[in-house]
Write a protein that holds these residues in place. Structure first.
Motif, PDB file in Angstrom:
ATOM      1  N   THR B  66       0.984  -1.381   0.091  1.00  0.00           N
ATOM      2  CA  THR B  66       0.113   0.028   0.217  1.00  0.00           C
ATOM      3  C   THR B  66       0.918   1.415  -0.094  1.00  0.00           C
ATOM      4  O   THR B  66       0.524   2.479   0.171  1.00  0.00           O
ATOM      5  N   ARG B  67       2.170   1.038  -0.064  1.00  0.00           N
ATOM      6  CA  ARG B  67       3.334   2.272   0.115  1.00  0.00           C
ATOM      7  C   ARG B  67       3.790   2.135  -1.366  1.00  0.00           C
ATOM      8  O   ARG B  67       5.041   2.491  -1.424  1.00  0.00           O
ATOM      9  N   GLN B  68       3.264   2.265  -2.375  1.00  0.00           N
ATOM     10  CA  GLN B  68       3.814   2.086  -3.582  1.00  0.00           C
ATOM     11  C   GLN B  68       4.483   3.324  -4.166  1.00  0.00           C
ATOM     12  O   GLN B  68       5.682   3.511  -4.827  1.00  0.00           O
ATOM     13  N   LEU B  69       3.612   4.365  -3.758  1.00  0.00           N
ATOM     14  CA  LEU B  69       3.814   5.871  -4.365  1.00  0.00           C
ATOM     15  C   LEU B  69       4.186   6.649  -2.879  1.00  0.00           C
ATOM     16  O   LEU B  69       3.414   6.615  -2.030  1.00  0.00           O
ATOM     17  N   TYR B 124      -4.776   5.776  -5.094  1.00  0.00           N
ATOM     18  CA  TYR B 124      -5.653   5.629  -3.896  1.00  0.00           C
ATOM     19  C   TYR B 124      -4.556   5.961  -2.531  1.00  0.00           C
ATOM     20  O   TYR B 124      -3.510   5.236  -2.552  1.00  0.00           O
ATOM     21  N   PHE B 165      -1.110   3.748  -3.445  1.00  0.00           N
ATOM     22  CA  PHE B 165      -1.087   2.518  -4.482  1.00  0.00           C
ATOM     23  C   PHE B 165      -1.857   2.901  -5.578  1.00  0.00           C
ATOM     24  O   PHE B 165      -2.647   3.676  -5.538  1.00  0.00           O
ATOM     25  N   VAL B 166      -1.515   2.177  -6.921  1.00  0.00           N
ATOM     26  CA  VAL B 166      -1.997   2.505  -7.944  1.00  0.00           C
ATOM     27  C   VAL B 166      -3.614   1.836  -8.052  1.00  0.00           C
ATOM     28  O   VAL B 166      -3.809   0.771  -7.827  1.00  0.00           O
ATOM     29  N   TYR B 167      -4.448   2.678  -8.249  1.00  0.00           N
ATOM     30  CA  TYR B 167      -5.795   2.394  -8.561  1.00  0.00           C
ATOM     31  C   TYR B 167      -6.232   2.091  -9.944  1.00  0.00           C
ATOM     32  O   TYR B 167      -6.908   1.001 -10.097  1.00  0.00           O
TER      33      TYR B 167
END
Lengths: 190, 190
Positions: B66-69, B124, B165-167
């Protein structure tokens, strides 16, 4: 630290799986959570296609599946049933996957809340689950429900639970205690 | 419906990619978002291992990433710099991926907020990004920063942006306008 605030506990009162959408689910005693959701459940998957629930997205857009699991509260379903004048609403009738008891009103958990079982299996709550007429129809198939679909929607609004996705894989069993933790002030990832 | 409330707009002021963690990132003019994050970035991936940021999980637990970005606000970085008595903090120094301008204090966006570019690419937001000493060291490598790491942590707390994260996959370009939408009362998935 600590970055998580423990809100309250709770207990898994029921688990439900189904192999198609828009129909009731069947009760089971345990489920395996993979990163895609409940193994064997129709709502599992890495992605979902947007539909009527995501009107700001073009229909059919492929997006991350943040709606793998539906969580309801035993107490909130009891409250809806009472307002509808029926004896009972089975979580399976509203296509829930997990019925939780003793954790307070699940519907009020904000996005970003983690629910964790003793196996380590954890769920990230992503958004409110709003009532729709399909659930009203499913209920009507099981009880002598005199009300209409709009009445269900009205009484279930704000009491319909939340949806979310698997944060940590593992097994859930009926009877498992749940920790409920709110993402608060996480240390940085630098 | 509508299930989304538009909060405010904003603009992508900078994009940054890096191939290792704990180091500065390099500015780029566009990035490709896949469901795992920014293609080629060290923080991308379907899963992450828990560490000091997730003290309630056993270290090394495999969880959804949940911490991609990392998202920061140009205005908030300016505020931190001013409080530290330095001229400027480049988003790359704090390992941000996306610097946003004109959307207000990004750090105050609650989990579950969606940010969407014109390509449809959407993020998101999952949680607050709390300051740590690594970021202080990275800043000190670039400017004559007289303060100490605890001072950075203190001044950056609540202004350090969010992670997410990417939605929806797609391309982001510097200069893209962003819609900022809060998940509010989604219709049901029944």
């Amino acid at each position: 630290m600590p970055p998580m605030k423990h809100l309250t506990g709770g207990r898994i009162a029921g688990l439900y799986v189904g192999d198609s959408k828009g129909t009731v689910k069947r009760p089971v005693s345990s489920v395996l959570l993979t990163l895609n959701g409940i193994e064997g459940d129709a709502h599992a998957g890495r992605v979902q296609k947007t539909g009527a629930r995501e009107p700001t997205f073009r229909r059919g857009t492929i997006v991350a599946n943040t709606r793998q699991l539906s969580l309801v509260s035993v107490e909130e379903l009891r409250d809806i049933a009472s307002r509808l004048g029926i004896a009972y609403i089975d979580p399976a009738w509203v296509a829930a996957n997990i019925a939780i008891e003793g954790a307070g009103p699940i519907t009020q958990l904000p996005p970003g809340t983690l629910l964790r079982a003793s196996s380590g299996a954890s769920i990230y709550t992503a958004e409110l689950n709003s009532p729709c007429r399909v659930a009203a129809r499913l209920i009507a198939e099981h009880v002598a429900y005199a009300g209409d679909a709009p009445a269900f929607v009205r009484h279930a609004t704000g009491r319909r639970g939340v949806v979310g996705f698997v944060y940590a894989p593992g097994t859930l069993n009926v009877g498992d205690e749940l920790e409920v933790m709110r993402a608060k002030a996480q240390p940085t990832r630098d």
